[in-house]
Design a protein around this motif. Sequence first.
Motif: not given
Length: 275
Positions: A157-162, A188-191
């Motif tokens: 999840v970390i790289p997706v949030l970044e 949440l939909p983005s990750i």
Amino acid sequence: MNRREAKWVKPVLITIALSYLGLLILVPAANVFYQAFKDGVGPFFNNLTQHDFLNAVWLTVLIAAIVVPVNAIFGLCTAWAIARNKNFPGRTLLLSIIDLPFAISPVVAGLMIVLLYGRNGWFGPWLESADIKIIFALPGMILATAFVTLPFVAREVIPVLEEIGLDQEEAARTLGAKDWQIFWRVTLPSIRWGLLYGLILTNARAMGEFGAVSVVSGNIVGKTQTLPLFVEEAYKQYQTPAAFSAAVLLAFLAVVTLVLKEILERKTRIKDVEE
């Protein structure tokens, strides 16, 4: 290297890679399936209905059902803290702690839990006086499994949030959305693909974990024996048909994991192309 020599490089490298994979994975896997089905389908399914086997499956599913949601919540919180706060004190230490289960042997992790919660451990006397049993019981197995599966959700999840940044969240906050609304409707939909990927890996590792669980469980048949432990014990007791039947079930779970992993990766690639 001339052109004629270069033509041989690619086939040789491919042959070496396929031979290595075949000897390491394909041949052993094929042997497991052969041993499980060599007496027919009937004995195979009969092995899957044995009492000890069903107990092992139930305990494996129960541990995964507890550990996966807990590590999902932990992973989301940790990923949020790391990705959204670049300079908070202890960020580097937190990243190192997350990666700790990758660096420590599962057997060592199980031993650490025993040294903490065992009868002669740091918290042993207090737990014994309170009649709380951790080692050789379900709580210890959950702790061991939670430790070895700790990094997967956070690391996915970390790289997706970044990557998605703060723009969408800030826009939603400007329009008056509350924090929980921003999380559920924007973040949440983005990750979701990264989160699902992490959950699949966490579940696969939880169901297949052997080393740490074997140390803290005691491998008590019908009580603290998970499916991987059942395979080892059945093989040791010369119950090879039962051992290979259970191994086939674990292999099936691994195949399902690979299929889901491939689907999520394709979904992610399609999403990236569309954007």
